[in-house]
Enzyme design. Sequence first.
Site, PDB file in Angstrom:
ATOM      1  N   HIS A  94       0.831  -1.194   0.000  1.00 21.60           N
ATOM      2  CA  HIS A  94       0.000   0.000   0.000  1.00 21.60           C
ATOM      3  C   HIS A  94       0.868   1.247   0.000  1.00 21.60           C
ATOM      4  CE1 HIS A  94      -3.707  -2.104   0.266  1.00 21.60           C
ATOM      5  NE2 HIS A  94      -3.422  -2.661   1.418  1.00 21.60           N
ATOM      6  N   LYS A  98     -12.908   3.863   8.571  1.00 22.18           N
ATOM      7  CA  LYS A  98     -13.358   4.943   7.685  1.00 22.18           C
ATOM      8  C   LYS A  98     -14.886   4.937   7.579  1.00 22.18           C
ATOM      9  CE  LYS A  98     -12.924   6.244   2.809  1.00 22.18           C
ATOM     10  NZ  LYS A  98     -13.867   5.363   2.119  1.00 22.18           N
TER      11      LYS A  98
END
Length: 903
Positions: free
Chosen positions: A143, A562
């Site tokens: 990532h 999130k």
Amino acid sequence: MTSHEPRTHAGRRVDGLLDADIALLTALHNQVLTEAGQGQLAALMADLRNATTRALCDGDQDAPRRIVDALDVSEAARLAQALTVHFHLTNLAEERHRSRGQSGGRSSDAPVTDDVWPDVAALGPQVASRLDRLVVHPVFTAHPTEARRRAVASALNRIAVQLERYDDARNGPHEQAFARRRMLEEINILHRTSPLRSTPPQPTDEVRTLMTVFDQTLFRAVPRLYRAVERALGGGEPGWQAPVVPAFARFGTWVGGDRDGNPFVTAEVTRQTMAIHADHVLRALAEGTERVARTLTMSDENTPASPALRNSLAVDAVTAPQVFAEIAASSPGESHRHKLLFVAARLVATRRASLDLAYRDPGELLADLRLVQTSLRLAGDVRGAHGELQHLIWQAETFGFHLAEIEVRQHSAVHAAAIEELLSQLDGAVTDGSRLTLLDDLAVHGWPDHVRPITESTREVLDTLRVMALMQERWGRRCCGRYVVSFTQHAEHLVTVRALARLAVGDRPLRLDVVPLFETGRDLNGATAVLEEWLQLESTQSWLGQRDRNVEVMVGYSDSAKDVGPASATLTLYDTQTDLVAWAKRHEVRLTIFHGRGGSLGRGGGPVHRAILAQPPGSVADRFKVTEQGEVIFARYADVALAQAHLERLTSAVLLADTDPVNSANPSALRYADVAAQVEKTSRQTYLDLVHTPGFADVVAESSPLEELGQLRLGSRPARRSGATEGRDLSDFRAIPWVFAWAQIRANVPGWYGLGSGLDAVGDMDLLRAAYREWPLFASLIDIAEMSLAKANRQLAESFLALGGRPDITAAVLAEFDLTRRTVLATLDQDELLQHKPQLRTRIALRSPDIDALSHLQLRALRLLRDRGAETETGSDPHTKEQWGRVLLLTVNGAAAGLQNTG
């Protein structure tokens, strides 16, 4: 040596050693700047650092901005790059400090391993009986959070080597002078190297970057880990008996296999990734085998070869006569050495694909190594049998010929589109009610001959499954068998992969472990219902029988936080794991929970050891699998000592988890169920009220460098899901850049937002304090929020958020910040953040003035780039705007180095 370069000496406090290293590197950096005609830059850094320090201490809050606003764009760029170099040098000194503490035992930061192993050893036979089922399984991902270029990392490695040489008390003045000159040379290179990538890395570039962790660290750290466990558990002197510790570590990787949202990871890339893995591990095994072979100089007279070894050597002599003759001639009468040298030659042949001499699989290699070990033991050479040769066996058992298990990951929507295309070619309509049964039947019995892929995307899905089968055939079934399905929401999402695999490979062998990934709050809550339906399928039952009823389920920390906020996500994940344990027990399934934790505090980051011990009872059960990513990989695996210490932390925690002392604390979740329910409900609603405010996503994009992250070229995967420039939605932002951006603007919202309201809603501070003392998960939640708040800067966050032009959103964030800080401190019964965590407090304080300096630079760049009325600074000249854009990227890069766990 100048007065700015204090020498270190044995016996000094390690904190003093760290201070000395930082002072030395800073002095050398300043010298490099002066020699480059930029002496004023060193003075400017000092002035700005002093101004930000005074601002932190309630001094003149506007002084840093006045200094920054006086800079032209060229000066701002040079200052940003110089501060970034300073951060890299500080990190280098700190990594060395931590490594010194682990290996020398002189650190004031007592290693976790020192504290935990006695607790593990005290469990005695209970632990020894569990070693055979122990699995510690880190999985490395690519990532885009590691902002450091490979060229920068290489320069820092060279500086570290010379710093070690400079501080070695055994070296005289000439060696020290040599090391000092080399450090100046390398810091000069670092100063002149652009910290920004000119082109985005390709997936295979990410693979090769990761290989340095294995080449330089893990291959050596793993045997040391096993020895540490052996030593901790007692039962005799290591090396003087057959080891009781099996090769329990496994390493996985998504680098080169994760295609979720990354169109550049293809079947061919995955195949190339495996080739790179095999090349590295076979070279390491060959070199290690030859090294051990050169030490086995015992003669056949006093250490005779066993009959089995003699027979094996006779076969070798006719298999490759010339190779064997050269080995025998170089060391006559040393059979054990002969065999290992021949093994090394076969490993070289395997690497070169010379089929006449190559090993077919790691099992053949291990058989040869154990043959030598057994022969030595029968000859009475116990130490020779169980010393470095045992290390080699452990390495072969751990890494095989594949190094790390490549895991394929793809979004469920991609499979859904592919299966829709293929099902449309079947005779008769497929109804929703019959769809699951049909897919299960196709997975078990196969497809009609006429079904073919039509689109390139469907062909790519099928090719990926074919490549997995090919790699298993060449490098063993462990090399690539897991297929992670992102955003799993129905049983159909899992059986679809099996149906696609049946079409791709037919009846050819393929070990395929389909791993569901539950990520959002809703998906986590529905996980066991999905698994119940999936378990009833014929294809699932057939697979379970082949895998001894081993099931792996992945839970995601990024998107859940999130989606519902950090506090709600933490508590939801706990409940989900509790439900998964009960589901596995009902169905007699051996469950492994795969934790998709990030490095940042908003993505499940924080002390992993403590997190393991806070898991629900039964959820670990001697198996722990977790993602490692971004800058966290290099922080935890920077050198052998650090890697060993981190792996020991993981191992000791896994062995302690689910034991009576730990489980006696975890039932506190039941006692504090009402607290958890209130915190979860209120924190979730508070978070959702913020992120669902109309225009909120636009405010985040305008007030942070989120839009510019793609220009940093951090990774091969796109940073955004859409290209919207207004009317953005939260779903446009990937979880990792989302957290990265909040860290940059010094608010760290994903690490704490909503928790203050949740704690405040409970309203009973004595009850909250009791929960903190008695419930490990709640304590971990509070500690992570405390750390996240400590890394934030309220004044800077307010200035960044003001760029979004929404005072109401800024006020909401700041009000929750103040409430969370107040309630967290009250829960901890503290006056200041990190009051009882002096080492962490020191680390943050060490960096804060410089990070604040970069933040002020970043603020100025953002103001100029976002404020369309700032014509006096940028004008209409696109070149000037481009220059300030580069300044912005330099500050983002530097702040990432300073903040460290940003993603």
